[in-house]
Design a protein around this motif. Structure first.
Motif, PDB file in Angstrom:
ATOM      1  N   SER A  37       9.712   1.431  -6.216  1.00 61.58           N
ATOM      2  CA  SER A  37      10.331   0.463  -5.312  1.00 61.58           C
ATOM      3  C   SER A  37       9.537  -0.829  -5.206  1.00 61.58           C
ATOM      4  CB  SER A  37      10.480   1.075  -3.914  1.00 61.58           C
ATOM      5  OG  SER A  37      11.256   2.248  -3.965  1.00 61.58           O
ATOM      6  N   TYR A  38       8.199  -0.738  -5.288  1.00 60.66           N
ATOM      7  CA  TYR A  38       7.355  -1.907  -5.037  1.00 60.66           C
ATOM      8  C   TYR A  38       6.435  -2.203  -6.220  1.00 60.66           C
ATOM      9  CZ  TYR A  38       8.863  -0.713  -0.321  1.00 60.66           C
ATOM     10  OH  TYR A  38       9.607  -0.414   0.777  1.00 60.66           O
ATOM     11  N   GLU A  39       6.881  -1.918  -7.430  1.00 55.54           N
ATOM     12  CA  GLU A  39       6.029  -2.115  -8.601  1.00 55.54           C
ATOM     13  C   GLU A  39       5.577  -3.569  -8.700  1.00 55.54           C
ATOM     14  OE1 GLU A  39       5.912  -1.057 -13.354  1.00 55.54           O
ATOM     15  OE2 GLU A  39       7.805  -0.954 -12.279  1.00 55.54           O
ATOM     16  N   ARG A  42       3.594  -5.009  -6.518  1.00 56.30           N
ATOM     17  CA  ARG A  42       3.288  -5.571  -5.193  1.00 56.30           C
ATOM     18  C   ARG A  42       1.780  -5.661  -4.967  1.00 56.30           C
ATOM     19  NH1 ARG A  42       5.195  -2.474   0.291  1.00 56.30           N
ATOM     20  NH2 ARG A  42       4.217  -0.724  -0.786  1.00 56.30           N
ATOM     21  N   GLY A  52       2.615   0.295  -5.433  1.00 49.98           N
ATOM     22  CA  GLY A  52       3.004  -0.830  -6.278  1.00 49.98           C
ATOM     23  C   GLY A  52       2.065  -1.177  -7.413  1.00 49.98           C
ATOM     24  N   ASP A  97       3.467   1.682   3.811  1.00 49.91           N
ATOM     25  CA  ASP A  97       4.590   0.746   3.930  1.00 49.91           C
ATOM     26  C   ASP A  97       4.718   0.207   5.346  1.00 49.91           C
ATOM     27  OD1 ASP A  97       5.184   1.088   1.279  1.00 49.91           O
ATOM     28  OD2 ASP A  97       6.867   2.450   1.614  1.00 49.91           O
ATOM     29  N   TRP A 107       1.908  -2.214   5.923  1.00 50.51           N
ATOM     30  CA  TRP A 107       2.219  -3.454   5.204  1.00 50.51           C
ATOM     31  C   TRP A 107       3.217  -4.294   6.018  1.00 50.51           C
ATOM     32  CZ3 TRP A 107       0.703  -5.253   0.251  1.00 50.51           C
ATOM     33  CH2 TRP A 107       1.444  -6.324  -0.258  1.00 50.51           C
TER      34      TRP A 107
END
Length: 341
Positions: free
Chosen positions: A114-116, A118, A165, A299, A302
């Protein structure tokens, strides 16, 4: 199912095992005497005293035995269920429940891609201190200290980093640098890089592995020199207190967390830690998923810091705008004065 675990106090422990009891379970006053074969997992990780076919288990470690009993009982009942499932499926009352058992889970799923991109490796030290859950902070700390983690630790921490990420390329660079004091580039390539690529689905059966849930981490039984467990379960009271003080957690919050760990409420203890380390009063939406998955913890942290930065930027912008308006107003007044003159 009746459990034949006999509680004994420290004085009785000293009588039965002698001088060895002095160093064992310093923070504990109640122990349980159980059959050796019931504490195999604890024996393997050297967390019990043994004498004459019995294992002496401190109270906090008893949960490991209860988990083993529960898994054994559940396995037997599921085997029994499998023999009659065809009959049960025809029953409208329990048929849907039986059909849903195979889709059960030990925790919430997490989409690791989902957050590659980041997070980059230069951000990890700051994020470890600020936004990692305590379990991942502990593993990162030991990795920095020892320049190494054993296999289960690498899997647990590596998949967590993937989930927040870190790309595969960044992950390879991170582990190569982390191991540099003990492992040269050639050995790293031969012994470690394959497993990292495998966890990203680039080797072997190319499966997309997801980060471990809190339940999986809590159930882990690390041996000496391993750190892939939940600190709220694994640390003794004095160690946990010292760790929380070092993290600048308030005294009242520490007492709440210690009380929760004594009641085996490790997920709620993690929530309390999140609250105490994120301003003391974060919005309820932020803590709803904390304590179920390490990556959900990250998450939410963050999100907390992003919202905080956005509010600070907005406040700063308003302040600058007021300064500009004040300056413009002063200029207009000067112009009016000049015109009157």
């Amino acid at each position: 199912q009746k459990l034949k675990y006999h509680p004994i106090n420290r004085a009785e422990l000293s009588e039965e095992v002698g001088a060895l009891s002095r160093w064992y379970g310093i923070e504990c006053n109640t122990f349980y005497k159980v059959q050796f074969e019931e504490a195999i997992d604890l024996v393997r990780t050297r967390r019990v005293l043994l004498k004459d076919g019995f294992a002496y288990v401190e109270q906090k470690a008893l949960v490991t035995l209860l988990e083993a009993k529960f898994r054994s009982h559940m396995s037997k009942q599921l085997a029994r269920l499998s023999r009659i499932r065809h009959t049960l499926k025809k029953d409208r009352r329990v048929g849907p429940l039986v059909a849903a058992l195979s889709r059960g889970s030990t925790g919430p799923s997490y989409k690791a891609n989902s957050y590659e991109g980041r997070v980059t490796i230069d951000m990890i030290p700051m994020l470890a201190e600020r936004s990692f859950p305590l379990c991942m902070q502990h593993m990162h700390q030991k990795l920095v200290e020892n320049s190494h983690l054993r296999y289960e630790g690498r899997q647990t921490f590596g998949l967590f980093l993937k989930g927040i990420g870190l790309t595969m390329k960044e992950s390879l660079n991170f582990w190569r640098k982390a191991f540099a004091r003990k492992v040269d580039a050639d050995k790293f390539q031969k012994s470690y890089s394959y497993n990292i690529r495998h966890s990203y689905g680039q080797e072997g059966k190319r499966a997309d592995y997801t980060p471990y849930t809190c339940m999986k981490i809590i159930r882990a039984t690390p041996g000496n020199g391993e750190y892939h467990s939940c600190p709220f379960k694994q640390f003794d009271e004095s160690h946990l207190r010292a760790t929380l003080r070092k993290k600048k957690i308030s005294g009242n919050s520490i007492e709440e967390i210690i009380k929760l760990t004594k009641g085996f409420h490790f997920g709620i203890a993690c929530q309390k830690y999140f609250v105490a380390s994120h301003g003391g009063n974060p919005h309820e939406d932020l803590i709803s998923n904390v304590g179920t998955h390490p990556n959900q913890y990250f998450d939410q942290s963050w999100k907390y810091y992003k919202e905080k930065a956005d509010k600070e930027a907005e406040a700063k912008a308003k302040k600058e705008m007021k300064k500009v308006e004040k300056k413009n107003s002063a200029n207009r007044d000067d112009m009016k004065t000049e015109q009157l003159v």
